[in-house]
Design an enzyme around this catalytic site. Structure first.
Site, PDB file in Angstrom:
ATOM      1  N   TRP A 323       0.837  -1.208   0.000  1.00  0.00           N
ATOM      2  CA  TRP A 323       0.000   0.000   0.000  1.00  0.00           C
ATOM      3  C   TRP A 323       0.871   1.258   0.000  1.00  0.00           C
ATOM      4  O   TRP A 323       0.541   2.273  -0.624  1.00  0.00           O
ATOM      5  CB  TRP A 323      -0.907   0.006   1.243  1.00  0.00           C
ATOM      6  CG  TRP A 323      -1.747   1.238   1.368  1.00  0.00           C
ATOM      7  CD1 TRP A 323      -2.990   1.454   0.863  1.00  0.00           C
ATOM      8  CD2 TRP A 323      -1.400   2.456   2.058  1.00  0.00           C
ATOM      9  NE1 TRP A 323      -3.441   2.710   1.180  1.00  0.00           N
ATOM     10  CE2 TRP A 323      -2.479   3.345   1.914  1.00  0.00           C
ATOM     11  CE3 TRP A 323      -0.276   2.876   2.777  1.00  0.00           C
ATOM     12  CZ2 TRP A 323      -2.480   4.623   2.472  1.00  0.00           C
ATOM     13  CZ3 TRP A 323      -0.277   4.152   3.322  1.00  0.00           C
ATOM     14  CH2 TRP A 323      -1.373   5.004   3.164  1.00  0.00           C
ATOM     15  N   HIS A 324       2.028   1.163   0.693  1.00  0.00           N
ATOM     16  CA  HIS A 324       2.894   2.337   0.808  1.00  0.00           C
ATOM     17  C   HIS A 324       3.576   2.704  -0.502  1.00  0.00           C
ATOM     18  O   HIS A 324       3.950   3.857  -0.691  1.00  0.00           O
ATOM     19  CB  HIS A 324       3.960   2.113   1.880  1.00  0.00           C
ATOM     20  CG  HIS A 324       3.424   2.290   3.263  1.00  0.00           C
ATOM     21  ND1 HIS A 324       2.766   1.280   3.927  1.00  0.00           N
ATOM     22  CD2 HIS A 324       3.428   3.342   4.101  1.00  0.00           C
ATOM     23  CE1 HIS A 324       2.391   1.722   5.113  1.00  0.00           C
ATOM     24  NE2 HIS A 324       2.769   2.974   5.247  1.00  0.00           N
ATOM     25  N   GLY A 325       3.777   1.743  -1.360  1.00  0.00           N
ATOM     26  CA  GLY A 325       4.423   2.106  -2.615  1.00  0.00           C
ATOM     27  C   GLY A 325       4.811   0.905  -3.436  1.00  0.00           C
ATOM     28  O   GLY A 325       4.882  -0.215  -2.934  1.00  0.00           O
ATOM     29  N   PHE A 471       2.284   8.225  -1.158  1.00  0.00           N
ATOM     30  CA  PHE A 471       1.653   6.900  -1.024  1.00  0.00           C
ATOM     31  C   PHE A 471       0.202   6.878  -1.480  1.00  0.00           C
ATOM     32  O   PHE A 471      -0.377   7.843  -1.749  1.00  0.00           O
ATOM     33  CB  PHE A 471       1.741   6.412   0.419  1.00  0.00           C
ATOM     34  CG  PHE A 471       3.145   6.328   0.919  1.00  0.00           C
ATOM     35  CD1 PHE A 471       4.160   5.906   0.069  1.00  0.00           C
ATOM     36  CD2 PHE A 471       3.462   6.691   2.198  1.00  0.00           C
ATOM     37  CE1 PHE A 471       5.471   5.853   0.517  1.00  0.00           C
ATOM     38  CE2 PHE A 471       4.773   6.630   2.667  1.00  0.00           C
ATOM     39  CZ  PHE A 471       5.771   6.214   1.819  1.00  0.00           C
TER      40      PHE A 471
END
Lengths: 471, 342
Positions: A323-325, A471
């Site tokens: 999800w963060h990247g 993000f």
């Protein structure tokens, strides 16, 4: 438009000026228009995405609610999730998948003639608002909420500017009633709002932006820092990312308070956690609770025995990392946290939910140990490559000497992180909104004035973007 | 009464901070204020050197005064922009019209090409906006808002201009650097006393410390790195200079003439790496155009002399070594004296 900009200050004052002079329904229109202007300042083309996301989820959630068969409801829910994840997948992960596939072909010696490459820009905050709209549709399908019938109010739920680009990821049951119902203003809301904005700005502008200078210097590609510098860099990043992200959340909550809204608390002094599970109950709470409610529990949570619980933990955290990247470092970071949670659960079981421990040596050791494990995770998160993370580790264990300390970097770490700690300790006092009530009003106003002078004087000349915008 | 306290307390704290800042003296030598104090001590200012920190490093105004018998002042500073110099001169001419009558404004021009920045470009360096703010008028803000500068920067200048009367607001960067470096030094001393850490390299390099130039080894390496990257960056997006009429140099010519003086260019020696960007075909054509339009038509004069130094005389690749300062200033003085013998 950044919260820590003059442009935002003017924008916000203008909005407030109009907002307080109109009635409730018009207030919502003002906020919606302001939210679209706010979002459009990054890139007006992103507006089409948020408009599409709003329309699709509004329409599908109504259809889900009206649906008579469960099969049909599930089909529509699948469609909604497919649409949202499709948006995320295309804009955020497409390039990564293509690159990874190309690398794999190269590794296998297969001639990859297609070599597809698209230059896709990542729309700001897409991960935040797609998760927010998904939670809405899922909650409707689960019959936890009834869908909202007013398109304008729903649009505001998706686009509410204080939390649009970096959260907190709000749940419909918390935010929608505040949009639909008339909002009541109390002087205490203004006081809390101003306090949260001041404290959030301090954390972002003074702590995070100053530590960013140290971190960027140490993590710069091509530099080979000694072991102590590596440690300083990692610890500085731990406080930078905390100051940056929790600062943003505080400002978002403060601005919302000033507009009469209550957003959820996103951070609860996470570096005082005594184990990894507690850390995730205190860090980015809106995301971790989202992952728990919409991923971990549907997977079976801890109800299906130890082995499946461990599996669920790993899957949840790896997806949390993704999800963060779109990068391997985030996947490894998620996996690392999954393993930490798994090992902790294996060794100690589920932890007691006593939020604020009484301090003693044992608790202190637990806190320090947990903090260091978390920091190792930050090394993976921040390093420019897996090789750099490995190099830092090697340096820490083989090339560390007190005589080699870079004093100026150490000073910045101690000074800025120390200020954060002391002030956090003084003011957080379990409930950050009531924190100032613990002091005499004269003392509180003196404190806020000093905070503002600190923000103005100590901010570096060139401010940094909020880390979580990517993000 | 209690409600009043909420207004009084912040004001009192602000005033205490303001007084402390004035007392500590971080602001006393700041750019225009330094020049203004100097103006009170002289009967006339004949020559003023303007430009970047390269000018601050290379020109010794005392040597120039001795060699020419004139009174000069070196206002070169880094990081600054030519726009700020324009406003500084305007303020100077307005405040000291008699003392500056007939002044010669000497502007650096490496390879005989002066700065071609125009009014749409950045008016100040991010690290030191106060150079501009201290010399700007409120009326200039409308021109600022017409430029292509980032809106956030325009708002910053406007906000800082509103609080120009406060030292706390207008000298923010100097206060920040002063406070933090004092604390860092104290911290360093304490740690070194108990045998922790190594002293940050502070070996002095052969550079003058004027005009914001760092003379410590760390600073010098930093500038070296910056010079290499910024030259490379500028070279990749190098374009022919258009619209000389909108350049700040053009405005400086007019401004100097209006005060009864004139703008004069002088060659500034550069290191090889810096010189590269002036030796491209694009710049060659620009130079030719500039010479035909401005120099050969006597719109602007230039001191003609040859002065070049090997790279070792540029310890940070940007500034001329302190040891060559007298030598270079003498060359400039002689050339000036040749052009203006009276």
């Amino acid at each position: 438009m950044l919260f820590n900009s003059y442009l935002f200050l003017i924008f916000f004052l203008l909005i407030v000026g109009i907002y307080i002079n109109v009635k409730h329904r018009s207030q919502n229109i003002v906020l919606l228009l302001a939210s679209y202007v706010f979002y459009g300042t990054w890139d007006w083309r992103f507006l089409f995405l948020i408009l599409a996301s709003t329309f699709v989820d509004y329409y599908l959630s109504l259809k889900i609610y009206q649906s008579k068969s469960q099969k049909n409801s599930k089909r529509l829910l699948f469609l909604s999730i497919f649409f949202n994840l499709g948006l995320l997948g295309f804009f955020k992960y497409f390039g990564f998948f293509i690159d990874s596939a190309n690398q794999l072909f190269n590794l296998l010696g297969v001639e990859n003639t297609a070599n597809l490459r698209l230059n896709i820009i990542l729309p700001v905050g897409i991960s935040f608002y797609t998760f927010q709209t998904m939670s809405y549709t899922i909650d409707v399908a689960r019959k936890k909420i009834t869908p909202i019938r007013n398109y304008l109010d729903y649009s505001l739920y998706v686009a509410f500017f204080p939390q649009l680009v970096a959260g907190p990821i709000e749940r419909a049951k918390n935010l929608i009633p505040q949009i639909v119902n008339k909002r009541h203003y109390k002087i205490s809301n203004i006081r809390s709002g101003l306090w949260l904005v001041s404290w959030g700005l301090f954390k972002k502008v003074v702590v995070a932006d100053n530590l960013a200078i140290v971190v960027d210097k140490i993590f710069r590609t091509g530099v080979e820092p000694d072991g102590i510098s590596c440690l300083i860099g990692i610890y500085a990043f731990a406080f930078q990312i905390y100051g940056d992200f929790s600062g943003y959340s505080d400002i978002a909550r403060g601005i919302s308070k000033l507009l009469g809204f209550n957003l959820m608390v996103n951070f609860k002094i996470p570096y005082l956690s005594r184990n990894p599970q507690e850390f995730w109950n205190r860090w980015h709470i809106s995301l971790s609770s989202w992952l728990k409610d919409y991923l971990y529990i549907p997977l079976g949570g801890s109800r299906l025995g130890n082995i499946l619980t461990y599996r669920n933990l790993i899957i949840t955290m790896v997806l949390g990392g993704i999800w963060h990247g779109a990068a391997w470092s985030f996947i490894i970071w998620g996996l690392y946290h999954g393993l930490l949670l798994m090992i902790h659960r294996f060794m100690f079981g589920s932890y007691s939910k006593k939020e604020y421990p009484r301090f003693n040596i044992i608790e202190g050791i637990k806190i320090i140990t947990t903090f260091n494990f978390i920091c190792f995770g930050w090394l993976i998160f921040r390093a420019n490559s897996v090789e750099q993370a490995m190099f830092f580790l090697k340096q820490i264990f083989t090339s560390s000497s007190l005589a080699q300390i870079q004093i100026h970097s150490l000073f910045s770490l101690i000074f800025f992180a120390g200020m954060l700690w002391i002030l956090e300790f003084l003011v957080q006092n379990r409930d950050d909104l009531k924190s100032l009530n613990y002091y005499r009003p004269e003392l509180a106003i003196s404190f806020i004035t000093c905070i503002w002078i600190g923000i103005y004087i100590l901010a570096p000349s060139q401010g940094q973007n909020f880390i979580y915008f990517q993000f | 009464m209690r409600k009043l306290l909420f207004v009084i307390i912040p004001i009192v704290i602000f005033l205490v901070a303001e007084l402390a800042v004035r007392q500590w003296g971080y602001t006393k030598t700041s750019w225009y204020r330094g020049l203004s104090s100097h103006m009170k001590t002289v009967e006339k200012l004949d020559v003023i050197f303007i430009g970047s920190s390269r000018v601050a490093a290379a020109i010794d105004s005392n040597v120039f005064d001795i060699k020419t018998g004139l009174t000069s002042y070196n206002i070169g500073v880094g990081p600054s922009k030519l726009q700020s110099h324009y406003f500084l001169l305007r303020k100077l001419f307005k405040e000291y019209p008699t003392k500056t009558k007939g002044i010669k404004v000497l502007l650096e021009a490496p390879y005989m090409l002066p700065s071609f920045t125009n009014w749409s470009d950045q008016w100040f360096a991010d690290e030191q906006p106060q150079y501009l703010i201290n010399v700007l008028n409120f009326a200039d803000l409308s021109k600022l808002f017409q430029s292509d500068i980032d809106l956030e920067k325009k708002l910053l200048v406007t906000f800082r201009k509103l609080f120009d009367w406060s030292y706390l607001f207008s000298y923010r960067e100097r206060i920040r650097n002063g406070v933090l470096s004092k604390m860092k030094n104290l911290f360093q001393r304490s740690l070194l006393q108990i045998g922790i850490g190594k002293k940050q390299e502070s070996k002095q390099v052969d550079l003058v410390s004027a005009g914001g130039i760092r003379t410590d080894a760390i600073g010098v390496n930093l500038i070296k790195e910056r010079t290499i990257t910024s030259v490379a960056k500028r070279m990749t997006k190098q374009k022919p200079i258009k619209d000389w009429g909108n350049t700040v140099v053009s405005s400086l010519i007019t401004l100097s003439k209006e005060s009864g003086g004139e703008l004069i260019l002088f060659n500034m020696p550069l290191s090889t790496i810096q010189g590269k960007e002036y030796q491209t075909e694009i710049r060659h054509n620009d130079r030719e155009f500039f010479q035909e339009t401005y120099l050969q038509t006597d719109i602007i004069k230039a001191l003609t002399f040859r002065a070049s130094y090997p790279d070792k005389e540029f310890p940070d690749l940007l500034h001329l070594a302190k040891s060559k300062r007298v030598d270079y200033t003498t060359i400039v003085s002689n050339s000036f004296f040749k052009m203006f013998p009276n």
